[in-house]
Design a protein around this motif. Structure first.
Motif: not given
Length: 491
Positions: A208-215
């Motif tokens: 889920k987090i990976s869809a909001l940022c690059d790392g």
């Protein structure tokens, strides 16, 4: 093989930073209110990454703990003598949900902010906390098995280590988040990595987090390694990192994983799939002011350095302007940032701010800019944008006595950067007195030519004969904590 790329990262404490912006604007600021001019400045400084600390929704009950826990109040008041309850927003690591806090603008504002960063070539890094969550996490109601349960006897004998969930919320006794070498965190609950359902749920949080940022920067990442978890809790844990990282990177190719890690476990996390790991060993050795341990550390294999996160301060460490005198600060920064790895800078470091701001706080005190430190970092950041320092080949060099019975050669650190067109030599006298040495240079092309050595960090420049440089090395006589960054050019 493609050459490695050595990026630069800038960390901000998002809540503190937006509070200051709110004060400037005269109204509450979200990520949508961050001016484009500031994003342009970060890009101009040469940063590749922006790490926004503490953007997630945090636990209200954990905030109450932060506002009342006696030991923390002493620390907070030392930084903010006019401390008020509103200044204590709760730890950004006591997470209730991996959604951006409404006061920061929510997920929508974060997505727009990320796009504005991307328009300037900047990538966004956010937090992931694998070991623990806040005291109000919804899993307490839905999946109590995801937590380390305790007993009434545990609570009575170790009240500093266990939490009694109020009966109206379901009751139960649960362990606080734990690190073997520090007091338990009484605003968090420990996650149970013996439970396969928890491992799957945390993996989905990462996706889920990976869809909001690059790392993601993964907090105390070593604590959930199976053997570390077993030593801490006496229970056999499930494997997490290799499988979770593989799943995220399958969904988001190129997604970056950065680990906060200690206890000589960096390689373990590299092998588990992490791109970068904290290099606190270098930081601690620089802080001890002893050059030989620093040299020994820099003698490690280049692969280790390529994945190291090099820093002089962060939200957990004391400010560099306080830890080091100005002279030592400069020398330590040259060693830290002109060696390979990810170059990590913290908001306020470039201005020489003296106060460490706890992740529990949402405000920082006013502090004057240290003009000397600011000028030094502006020069260093400009130098770090050179291609040779991003993609060049790095090599630690040998230093030798300048004459017999002169042991000061052992105070030197020297290394070379080489690419297809340029040579750079970095030398540092990491000692409180003047030192002399010869340094062996690695370039056979020096022979038969005259060379001009221009220091990129001062006005110093010297002409030297290539044959002598190859036969005897470069003679150096450098004052206490002095340094050079020489670029070689033919005369």
């Amino acid at each position: 093989m493609p050459r490695p790329y050595y990026p630069s990262l800038y960390q901000i404490n998002t809540r503190v930073w937006l509070q200051a912006l709110s004060q400037d604007l005269g109204h509450p600021a979200t990520l949508d209110h961050v001016p484009d001019s500031l994003l342009d400045t970060w890009a101009k400084w040469g940063f590749d990454w922006l790490w926004c600390l503490s953007v997630w929704e945090t636990s209200p009950t954990s905030q109450q703990v932060s506002q009342t826990f006696p030991a923390w109040q002493t620390e907070f008041q030392a930084v903010l003598p006019d401390l008020g309850a509103a200044d204590i927003c709760g730890s950004g690591f006591a997470i209730q949900a991996y959604d951006v806090a409404p006061r920061l603008g929510g997920n929508g504002a974060l997505q727009r902010f990320r796009q504005r960063l991307a328009d300037r070539g900047l990538k966004l890094m956010l937090d992931f906390v694998p070991n623990h969550v806040g005291l109000d996490h919804p899993w307490l109601q839905n999946h109590p098995e995801y937590f380390i349960a305790g007993t009434v006897a545990d609570l009575e004998s170790q009240p500093q280590s266990y939490y009694h969930l109020p009966d109206e919320l379901g009751g139960g006794i649960y362990a606080y988040g734990r690190d073997t070498y520090v007091p338990d965190w009484p605003d968090t609950l420990q996650l149970n990595y013996t439970e396969p359902g928890l491992v799957a749920a945390m993996t989905e949080e990462l996706v889920k987090i990976s869809a909001l940022c690059d790392g993601v920067r993964c907090d105390v990442a070593m604590l959930v390694l199976p053997d570390v978890f077993a030593r801490t809790w006496g229970r056999e844990a499930q494997s997490f990192w290799p499988e979770a990282i593989a799943k995220v990177q399958a969904a988001q190719p190129g997604f970056c994983f950065l680990a906060e890690v200690y206890w000589d476990l960096e390689w373990r996390l590299h092998e588990a799939g992490f791109d970068y790991t904290y290099d606190k060993q270098l930081y601690d050795r620089l802080r001890s002011h002893q050059v030989r341990p620093v040299r020994e550390h820099l003698s490690r294999e280049v692969k280790f350095h390529n994945q190291a996160v090099r820093f002089l301060e962060n939200h957990d460490e004391q400010r560099a302007a306080v830890t080091f005198s100005f002279e030592v600060h400069q020398a330590a920064a040259i060693i830290t940032y002109l060696t390979p790895g990810l170059r990590f800078f913290y908001d306020g470091q470039l201005q020489g701010y003296p106060h460490r701001i706890s992740p529990h706080l949402g405000r920082q005190p006013q502090a004057p800019v240290n003009a000397s430190i600011e000028a030094f970092y502006q020069q260093l950041l400009a130098v770090l944008q050179q291609k040779i320092l991003r993609t060049g080949a790095w090599q630690l060099l040998t230093c030798r006595p300048a004459w017999s019975e002169n042991g000061s050669w052992d105070n030197f650190l020297a290394w070379a950067w080489t690419d297809d067109q340029n040579w750079l030599l970095v030398v540092v006298n990491y000692a409180p007195y003047a030192s002399q040495c010869y340094v062996d240079l690695p370039w056979p092309e020096l022979a038969g030519e005259s060379w001009w050595l221009q220091d990129q960090l001062s006005a110093a420049g010297y002409e030297r004969q290539g044959d002598e440089l190859r036969q005897r090395g470069l003679y150096l006589d450098i004052p206490a904590w002095g340094y050079h960054l020489f670029e070689f050019g033919q005369v």
